[in-house]
Scaffold this active site. Structure first.
Site, PDB file in Angstrom:
ATOM      1  N   ASP A   1       0.828  -1.212   0.000  1.00 46.87           N
ATOM      2  CA  ASP A   1       0.000   0.000   0.000  1.00 46.87           C
ATOM      3  C   ASP A   1       0.862   1.261   0.000  1.00 46.87           C
ATOM      4  O   ASP A   1       1.967   1.265   0.542  1.00 46.87           O
ATOM      5  CB  ASP A   1      -0.917  -0.030   1.238  1.00 46.87           C
TER       6      ASP A   1
ATOM      7  N   ASN B   1     -10.521  -2.741  -6.489  1.00 42.12           N
ATOM      8  CA  ASN B   1      -9.653  -1.918  -7.346  1.00 42.12           C
ATOM      9  C   ASN B   1     -10.206  -1.716  -8.758  1.00 42.12           C
ATOM     10  O   ASN B   1      -9.802  -0.791  -9.462  1.00 42.12           O
ATOM     11  CB  ASN B   1      -8.236  -2.511  -7.449  1.00 42.12           C
TER      12      ASN B   1
HETATM   13  C1  FPP Z   1      -1.761   0.090  -3.417  1.00 44.39           C
HETATM   14  O1  FPP Z   1      -1.346   1.432  -3.446  1.00 44.39           O
HETATM   15  C2  FPP Z   1      -1.195  -0.726  -4.485  1.00 44.39           C
HETATM   16  C3  FPP Z   1      -1.906  -1.368  -5.470  1.00 44.39           C
HETATM   17  C4  FPP Z   1      -3.378  -1.278  -5.569  1.00 44.39           C
HETATM   18  C5  FPP Z   1      -1.282  -2.163  -6.517  1.00 44.39           C
HETATM   19  C6  FPP Z   1       0.044  -2.839  -6.244  1.00 44.39           C
HETATM   20  C7  FPP Z   1       0.707  -3.062  -7.547  1.00 44.39           C
HETATM   21  C8  FPP Z   1       2.043  -2.983  -7.783  1.00 44.39           C
HETATM   22  C9  FPP Z   1       3.035  -2.783  -6.735  1.00 44.39           C
HETATM   23  C10 FPP Z   1       2.586  -3.055  -9.181  1.00 44.39           C
HETATM   24  C11 FPP Z   1       2.509  -4.306  -9.967  1.00 44.39           C
HETATM   25  C12 FPP Z   1       2.392  -5.601  -9.255  1.00 44.39           C
HETATM   26  C13 FPP Z   1       2.962  -6.764  -9.667  1.00 44.39           C
HETATM   27  C14 FPP Z   1       2.674  -8.014  -8.908  1.00 44.39           C
HETATM   28  C15 FPP Z   1       3.886  -6.843 -10.801  1.00 44.39           C
HETATM   29  P1  FPP Z   1      -2.451   2.570  -3.549  1.00 44.39           P
HETATM   30  O2  FPP Z   1      -2.613   2.940  -4.970  1.00 44.39           O
HETATM   31  O3  FPP Z   1      -3.698   2.129  -2.867  1.00 44.39           O
HETATM   32  O4  FPP Z   1      -1.770   3.729  -2.741  1.00 44.39           O
HETATM   33  P2  FPP Z   1      -2.489   4.889  -1.910  1.00 44.39           P
HETATM   34  O5  FPP Z   1      -3.188   4.214  -0.767  1.00 44.39           O
HETATM   35  O6  FPP Z   1      -1.348   5.738  -1.467  1.00 44.39           O
HETATM   36  O7  FPP Z   1      -3.423   5.592  -2.847  1.00 44.39           O
END
Ligand code: FPP
Length: 250
Positions: free
Chosen positions: A21, A69
């Site tokens: 996250d 998501n």
């Molecule tokens: C949460 O951060 C993260 C995600 C929803 C996606 C995670 C994906 C990756 C790290 C990239 C690709 C993955 C693979 C397995 C190759 P957020 O967007 O919710 O952050 P925020 O809470 O700060 O808005």
């Protein structure tokens, strides 16, 4: 002494799950669009996979995309799917070299066809690897998983393949997407949020929880080893007293 050398090889959690996250906030801090955070999150994925394999974790589950998501802006969903495809292409060699098997959980049929193809190709090519299992949660929601399990169990009862009285924890386990995997021992969430967010609700019943302020794109091997050391200093009692545990270990 480095953090890694302080780790007790006899107390490695078998199954580690990670809620990655903070990508969006990381990008915002830099005055960039959210997708910039996701792109930089890929490096952290590589570091965690490598460090888990280095210390002998058997299963690493990463929450890469939740059922919720799908509600994000189209460009963000497309970027995440694109990153998944490019990472799978780029990382196949590393998975083979490190003897890592890829698996996934979730409603994979909802992913774009290209992502499904790439995913199944890597799953197939790595299926005989046995050092560690990298389990990607994609279009995953724990409640949906439980609903799915209940539907499948009910069908068996209706078809008289199963008696209601026979339904126990083992039967439920066997109908979850994670039926081949052990329970989660250790759950890590980055970015300071202290929530479970519909992730592996059944499987974390006895897991140790670890929350760090580090935003996902900044998460490196040292952070992972620090988390493992924290886990190793805890006493897991599974509902028993310390005295009972000492006796069990005699
Ligand atoms: C949460 O951060 C993260 C995600 C929803 C996606 C995670 C994906 C990756 C790290 C990239 C690709 C993955 C693979 C397995 C190759 P957020 O967007 O919710 O952050 P925020 O809470 O700060 O808005």
């Amino acid at each position: 002494m480095t953090l890694k050398t302080q780790i007790d090889p006899l107390k490695i959690p078998k199954h580690v799950a990670v809620i990655m996250d903070g990508n969006g906030r990381w990008a915002k801090q830099k005055g960039m669009a959210r997708v910039f955070g996701h792109k930089n999150g890929v490096k952290a994925v590589r570091e965690v996979v490598e460090s888990a394999a280095e210390i002998g974790v058997k299963v690493l589950t990463l929450y890469a995309f939740s059922t919720e998501n799908w509600n994000r802006p189209k460009v963000e969903v497309e970027t995440l799917m694109g990153l998944l495809v490019s990472s799978l292409k780029d990382e196949l060699k590393t998975l083979q070299k490190n003897n890592i098997k890829l698996q996934c959980i979730g409603t994979i049929e909802n992913l774009p066809a290209k992502a499904q193809r790439e995913l199944f190709e890597v799953i197939n090519k790595t299926k005989n690897n046995d050092h560690m299992t990298l389990n990607l949660a994609l279009s995953y929601g724990s409640r949906e998983e439980i609903v799915n399990a209940i539907q499948n169990i009910s069908k068996k009862v209706v078809n008289k393949q199963l008696l209601t009285e026979e339904i126990d924890e083992k039967i439920i386990n066997n109908h979850l997407y994670t039926f081949t995997l052990p329970d989660v021992d250790f759950l890590i969430r980055t970015s300071g949020e202290k929530r479970i967010s519909n992730f592996l609700l059944w499987q974390i019943a006895y897991a140790e929880l670890y929350f760090t302020e580090v935003l996902w794109p900044d998460f490196r091997k040292e952070h992972f080893f620090e988390a493992i050391l924290d886990y190793q200093h805890r006493e897991r009692r599974f509902g028993k007293t310390s005295e009972q545990l000492e006796k069990d270990n005699e």
